[in-house]
Motif scaffolding. Sequence first.
Motif, PDB file in Angstrom:
ATOM      1  N   ASP A  65       0.983  -1.134  -0.218  1.00 43.43           N
ATOM      2  CA  ASP A  65       0.037  -0.019  -0.157  1.00 43.43           C
ATOM      3  C   ASP A  65       0.912   0.916  -0.058  1.00 43.43           C
ATOM      4  O   ASP A  65       2.112   1.058   0.058  1.00 43.43           O
ATOM      5  CB  ASP A  65      -0.905  -0.104   1.174  1.00 43.43           C
ATOM      6  N   ALA A  66       0.270   2.388   0.066  1.00 41.04           N
ATOM      7  CA  ALA A  66       0.813   3.530   0.115  1.00 41.04           C
ATOM      8  C   ALA A  66       1.945   3.792   1.153  1.00 41.04           C
ATOM      9  O   ALA A  66       2.986   4.581   1.130  1.00 41.04           O
ATOM     10  CB  ALA A  66       0.080   4.870   0.121  1.00 41.04           C
ATOM     11  N   GLU A  67       1.922   3.119   2.274  1.00 44.97           N
ATOM     12  CA  GLU A  67       2.791   3.178   3.275  1.00 44.97           C
ATOM     13  C   GLU A  67       3.917   2.155   3.209  1.00 44.97           C
ATOM     14  O   GLU A  67       4.580   2.014   4.419  1.00 44.97           O
ATOM     15  CB  GLU A  67       1.934   3.035   4.686  1.00 44.97           C
ATOM     16  N   GLY A  68       3.793   1.423   2.324  1.00 49.17           N
ATOM     17  CA  GLY A  68       4.994   0.212   2.133  1.00 49.17           C
ATOM     18  C   GLY A  68       4.481  -0.990   2.897  1.00 49.17           C
ATOM     19  O   GLY A  68       5.293  -1.732   3.107  1.00 49.17           O
ATOM     20  N   LEU A  69       3.326  -1.202   3.366  1.00 42.73           N
ATOM     21  CA  LEU A  69       3.076  -2.454   4.088  1.00 42.73           C
ATOM     22  C   LEU A  69       2.058  -3.434   3.035  1.00 42.73           C
ATOM     23  O   LEU A  69       1.561  -2.954   2.035  1.00 42.73           O
ATOM     24  CB  LEU A  69       2.024  -2.052   5.195  1.00 42.73           C
ATOM     25  N   PRO A  70       2.018  -4.573   3.306  1.00 41.84           N
ATOM     26  CA  PRO A  70       1.201  -5.529   2.758  1.00 41.84           C
ATOM     27  C   PRO A  70      -0.130  -5.283   2.721  1.00 41.84           C
ATOM     28  O   PRO A  70      -0.397  -4.756   3.651  1.00 41.84           O
ATOM     29  CB  PRO A  70       1.381  -6.956   3.618  1.00 41.84           C
ATOM     30  N   LEU A  71      -0.953  -5.854   1.810  1.00 42.25           N
ATOM     31  CA  LEU A  71      -2.153  -5.408   1.478  1.00 42.25           C
ATOM     32  C   LEU A  71      -3.110  -6.414   2.577  1.00 42.25           C
ATOM     33  O   LEU A  71      -2.789  -7.312   2.800  1.00 42.25           O
ATOM     34  CB  LEU A  71      -2.842  -5.532   0.183  1.00 42.25           C
ATOM     35  N   ALA A  72      -4.209  -5.714   3.004  1.00 41.95           N
ATOM     36  CA  ALA A  72      -5.129  -6.437   3.789  1.00 41.95           C
ATOM     37  C   ALA A  72      -5.693  -7.428   2.953  1.00 41.95           C
ATOM     38  O   ALA A  72      -5.907  -7.433   1.740  1.00 41.95           O
ATOM     39  CB  ALA A  72      -6.309  -5.524   4.311  1.00 41.95           C
ATOM     40  N   ALA A  73      -5.990  -8.584   3.444  1.00 40.44           N
ATOM     41  CA  ALA A  73      -6.565  -9.818   2.533  1.00 40.44           C
ATOM     42  C   ALA A  73      -7.864  -9.540   1.643  1.00 40.44           C
ATOM     43  O   ALA A  73      -7.464  -9.875   0.684  1.00 40.44           O
ATOM     44  CB  ALA A  73      -7.067 -11.067   3.326  1.00 40.44           C
ATOM     45  N   ASP A  74      -8.750  -8.593   2.075  1.00 38.95           N
ATOM     46  CA  ASP A  74      -9.827  -8.252   1.395  1.00 38.95           C
ATOM     47  C   ASP A  74      -9.350  -7.220   0.255  1.00 38.95           C
ATOM     48  O   ASP A  74      -9.787  -7.322  -0.919  1.00 38.95           O
ATOM     49  CB  ASP A  74     -10.970  -7.841   1.971  1.00 38.95           C
ATOM     50  N   ARG A  75      -8.519  -6.403   0.508  1.00 40.64           N
ATOM     51  CA  ARG A  75      -7.911  -5.436  -0.570  1.00 40.64           C
ATOM     52  C   ARG A  75      -7.147  -6.160  -1.550  1.00 40.64           C
ATOM     53  O   ARG A  75      -7.299  -5.993  -2.685  1.00 40.64           O
ATOM     54  CB  ARG A  75      -6.813  -4.611   0.178  1.00 40.64           C
ATOM     55  N   ALA A  76      -6.310  -7.068  -0.957  1.00 35.95           N
ATOM     56  CA  ALA A  76      -5.649  -7.880  -2.030  1.00 35.95           C
ATOM     57  C   ALA A  76      -6.480  -8.620  -3.046  1.00 35.95           C
ATOM     58  O   ALA A  76      -6.275  -8.740  -4.144  1.00 35.95           O
ATOM     59  CB  ALA A  76      -4.744  -9.079  -1.519  1.00 35.95           C
ATOM     60  N   VAL A  77      -7.379  -9.128  -2.533  1.00 38.14           N
ATOM     61  CA  VAL A  77      -8.540 -10.001  -3.629  1.00 38.14           C
ATOM     62  C   VAL A  77      -9.032  -8.856  -4.589  1.00 38.14           C
ATOM     63  O   VAL A  77      -9.155  -9.200  -5.824  1.00 38.14           O
ATOM     64  CB  VAL A  77      -9.577 -10.532  -2.538  1.00 38.14           C
ATOM     65  N   GLN A  78      -9.445  -7.706  -3.997  1.00 36.59           N
ATOM     66  CA  GLN A  78     -10.015  -6.603  -4.836  1.00 36.59           C
ATOM     67  C   GLN A  78      -8.745  -6.183  -5.734  1.00 36.59           C
ATOM     68  O   GLN A  78      -9.433  -6.054  -7.289  1.00 36.59           O
ATOM     69  CB  GLN A  78     -10.493  -5.460  -3.803  1.00 36.59           C
ATOM     70  N   VAL A  79      -7.715  -6.182  -5.639  1.00 35.82           N
ATOM     71  CA  VAL A  79      -6.821  -5.487  -6.628  1.00 35.82           C
ATOM     72  C   VAL A  79      -6.722  -6.612  -7.609  1.00 35.82           C
ATOM     73  O   VAL A  79      -6.574  -6.541  -8.669  1.00 35.82           O
ATOM     74  CB  VAL A  79      -5.421  -5.495  -5.807  1.00 35.82           C
ATOM     75  N   ALA A  80      -6.626  -7.972  -7.164  1.00 32.94           N
ATOM     76  CA  ALA A  80      -6.336  -9.134  -8.160  1.00 32.94           C
ATOM     77  C   ALA A  80      -7.437  -9.141  -9.210  1.00 32.94           C
ATOM     78  O   ALA A  80      -7.364  -9.270 -10.343  1.00 32.94           O
ATOM     79  CB  ALA A  80      -6.115 -10.391  -7.355  1.00 32.94           C
ATOM     80  N   ARG A  81      -8.721  -8.989  -8.600  1.00 32.18           N
ATOM     81  CA  ARG A  81     -10.055  -8.931  -9.315  1.00 32.18           C
ATOM     82  C   ARG A  81      -9.697  -7.729 -10.441  1.00 32.18           C
ATOM     83  O   ARG A  81     -10.359  -7.971 -11.755  1.00 32.18           O
ATOM     84  CB  ARG A  81     -11.083  -8.833  -8.630  1.00 32.18           C
ATOM     85  N   ALA A  82      -9.464  -6.609  -9.960  1.00 30.92           N
ATOM     86  CA  ALA A  82      -9.424  -5.399 -10.811  1.00 30.92           C
ATOM     87  C   ALA A  82      -8.314  -5.675 -11.856  1.00 30.92           C
ATOM     88  O   ALA A  82      -8.883  -5.197 -13.255  1.00 30.92           O
ATOM     89  CB  ALA A  82      -9.099  -4.270 -10.040  1.00 30.92           C
ATOM     90  N   VAL A  83      -7.252  -6.267 -11.683  1.00 25.37           N
ATOM     91  CA  VAL A  83      -6.125  -6.638 -12.781  1.00 25.37           C
ATOM     92  C   VAL A  83      -6.730  -7.803 -13.830  1.00 25.37           C
ATOM     93  O   VAL A  83      -6.585  -7.453 -14.786  1.00 25.37           O
ATOM     94  CB  VAL A  83      -5.001  -7.075 -12.089  1.00 25.37           C
ATOM     95  N   GLN A  84      -7.590  -8.705 -13.183  1.00 24.18           N
ATOM     96  CA  GLN A  84      -8.025  -9.645 -13.978  1.00 24.18           C
ATOM     97  C   GLN A  84      -8.785  -9.261 -14.899  1.00 24.18           C
ATOM     98  O   GLN A  84      -9.131  -9.526 -16.144  1.00 24.18           O
ATOM     99  CB  GLN A  84      -8.748 -10.879 -13.278  1.00 24.18           C
ATOM    100  N   GLU A  85      -9.931  -8.108 -14.385  1.00 20.98           N
ATOM    101  CA  GLU A  85     -10.948  -7.513 -15.231  1.00 20.98           C
ATOM    102  C   GLU A  85     -10.220  -6.690 -16.484  1.00 20.98           C
ATOM    103  O   GLU A  85     -10.842  -6.459 -17.463  1.00 20.98           O
ATOM    104  CB  GLU A  85     -11.915  -6.805 -14.500  1.00 20.98           C
ATOM    105  N   ALA A  86      -9.163  -6.097 -16.239  1.00 20.30           N
ATOM    106  CA  ALA A  86      -8.514  -5.184 -17.126  1.00 20.30           C
ATOM    107  C   ALA A  86      -7.940  -6.079 -18.455  1.00 20.30           C
ATOM    108  O   ALA A  86      -7.667  -5.483 -19.227  1.00 20.30           O
ATOM    109  CB  ALA A  86      -7.381  -4.541 -16.485  1.00 20.30           C
ATOM    110  N   LEU A  87      -7.481  -7.365 -17.817  1.00 20.51           N
ATOM    111  CA  LEU A  87      -6.833  -8.148 -18.887  1.00 20.51           C
ATOM    112  C   LEU A  87      -7.933  -9.057 -19.581  1.00 20.51           C
ATOM    113  O   LEU A  87      -7.579  -9.634 -20.581  1.00 20.51           O
ATOM    114  CB  LEU A  87      -5.904  -9.304 -18.219  1.00 20.51           C
ATOM    115  N   GLY A  88      -9.299  -9.028 -19.251  1.00 23.91           N
ATOM    116  CA  GLY A  88     -10.115  -9.662 -19.765  1.00 23.91           C
ATOM    117  C   GLY A  88     -10.696  -9.387 -20.891  1.00 23.91           C
ATOM    118  O   GLY A  88     -11.392 -10.053 -22.031  1.00 23.91           O
TER     119      GLY A  88
END
Length: 816
Positions: A793-816
Amino acid sequence: MTTTEAHPSDPARPDDHGAARARLLADPGLGGAARRTALARLTDGWLAGLHRDAGAPAGTALVAVGGYGRGELSPRSDLDVLLLHDGPIDPRLPERIWYPVWDSGAALDHAVRTLDEARAVAADDLKAQLGLLDARHIAGDAALTASLRSTLLADWRAGAAGRLPELQQLCTERAERHGELSFLLEPDLKEARGGLRDVVALKAIAATWLADAPRDGLEAAAARLADVRDALHLTTGRATERLSLQDQDQVAARLGVLDADTLLRQVYEAARTITYASDVTWRAVDRVLAARSNRGRRLSRIAFPFSGTGRGSGAVAKGAVERRPLAEGVVEQDGEAVLAQGARPAQDPVLPLRAAAAAAQAGLTVAYATVRRLAAETRPLPVPWPDEAREQLITLLGAGEACLPVWEALEAEGLITRLLPDWERVRCRPQRNAVHRWTVDRHLIETAVRAAAMTRRVARPDLLLVAALLHDIGKGWPGDHSEAGEVIVRDVAARMGFDKTDTDTLALLVRHHLTLVDTATRRDPDDPATVDAITKVVGTLPHLELLHALTEADATATGPAAWSSWRASLVGNLVARAAARLAGGVSHPPAGDPTAEQERLAVEAARTGGPALSLHAHTETGSTGTTGTEPMGVELTLAIPDRPGLLGTVAGVLALHRLTVRSASLRELDPIDADPVLLLSWTVAAEYGELPEAARLRADLRRALEGSLDVARKLAERDAAAPRRRGIATPPPVVSVAPGASSSATILEVRAHDAPGLLHRIGRALDAAGVRVRTAHVSTLGADAVDAFYVTDAEGLPLAADRAVQVARAVQEALG
């Protein structure tokens, strides 16, 4: 020669024809085409005598049609005969000819017609027209027969535009009913695809003067099938076309062939020659008819595409046809992949694989003249193979179903066995097992086709595809095929240029490709020892994933009886238990210490606050012929203070220059007494054509990073202006979060079909999601991209679990 009386009420009585025919068939020195010709001549004489003795008047002719017309009379063939007349005849005349034939026991297909009636029947019945195209004079008025032939051939040529699509449909329907002769354990030598009926169709196409079949090996293939049919007739005493299992040993013995397997292999090889010739010819017909109806092109330019020059060979008149680049030295023309005008096969041993991969990925096949030229001019690949050759093979296999016609074209001209000498032992090798629907070689490529749909399930799709192609290669050798295959695949992998680790993985997959299904169906899954046995074999989770995908691909390519939901669940349960035992973090190769050049760039970037670039063209010795001096790619190193959208921007500039990313890494460096900078190391190659000038690439990178070059808009404009090219259906992209893989970042794994601008879209999606890419590992394996992004994240920390899933879904939609 004595003939029977002509009157239908007279009883049949012995004549010399039956005895002469028996002596001919029993002659051990007479066989093959010579016997068929002798049998046709003997029958001609007999029927001519019947025609004469029947008192046939002037203005009549006895005409052989169909197979008999072609002089291809097998021991139990029907006699297709037409009594042609040009005026009224005695109604009893036909019976005086036909009855002695019936009395002899011969199978007779007869007709009585005038020339106009024959034309009318041909116009209404395509099968009848095909038979009449082979009309041959036996007796009577030869001029009447000649008139029939010339008239019907003229009608056939005049109506070709309507009749050929009808004939093509007829061939397709017949193939659907009878299957492919090349793979059937009990093939129909006449009706199956690649059988004698297709030879007749090819001759009919040639008679239109619109297209002709490739002739190399075609006559010999047709003669081989006819010889087997003759032996089958003599063995069974019946007019059968099906080479049943119970008759194969006797037929082989009659032909002097070693055994039934050797016989089947010869039959399969002949059928493949005929099938390939049919495919090539029908494509030529489609082009000619399309040119007539849609584009109005001159037929003379494309009617005979098999001369070795002209369409498909690379020698095309400037501006005559539209040609679109596919890869270096390869263009698309008329729906096929052909060589570019500047291609030099003799200087580019990778060209056959590059052309094949480009064609398959575009959903095309390689033109016949192109494959012929590649086979004639291309020199053998050096050993070990150049990296590009291995990548192109993997790209070809990764095309899935689109790989099949391309593979068949290469195999027809001997290019596959040139690339993989061990392939010859499994080529056309039958599998006498009702579970298997294919020959060994076709099963291997079918397994690769199915594995191509599973590439998103594994971290090394390249190893999955190669293992699928080679898993049964040991069936051409004595002993356990898995053990023999392990030895062979180690040699093949080394020749292909795989390193020791990858070679060991391929050997493990081939050696144990049956282990999962055997263990799952024969051992107790609840017994800890069962899971222990699997984990001991595979060793690592990536190996288990590969073996699971290979197992499923192998079984589904075998046939319906080899895989079921029950077996799938047993194997899946076993794999899940073994995976739980092997579970661990995702690992990637360490980046290593920065080089002096990388440290210099990092210091320069930190001092100036702008990008510091280094570009270096490199060669791959031996990959382009004897000189080994052609540039094969560019190593690009970029050091720059971190900023939003950096990854996507740089990747977009590379895409604008038509550079494909083969591998890339991104990491953070901390110069002394300066703020951290990001170091991007890329290995890229040109899609086709020459590599861009370093100065121009550097200038565009600077403009893009400064904001004066809108990369996304430029890419969109180029895509909109480019003609839409058909391509293959690929498995959808998969973007996942690797659980517990890193304590300092969240790892997103992206597995997708490689395409221009893919990394640019990933970078833009990550930037839009508001995450920071701290480290990245990018790999292109054949046609598949396997990437890992360490994001925070912006503070340099790992993403929270639900946030990580959201980001993965957003990337997959961008590639679909």
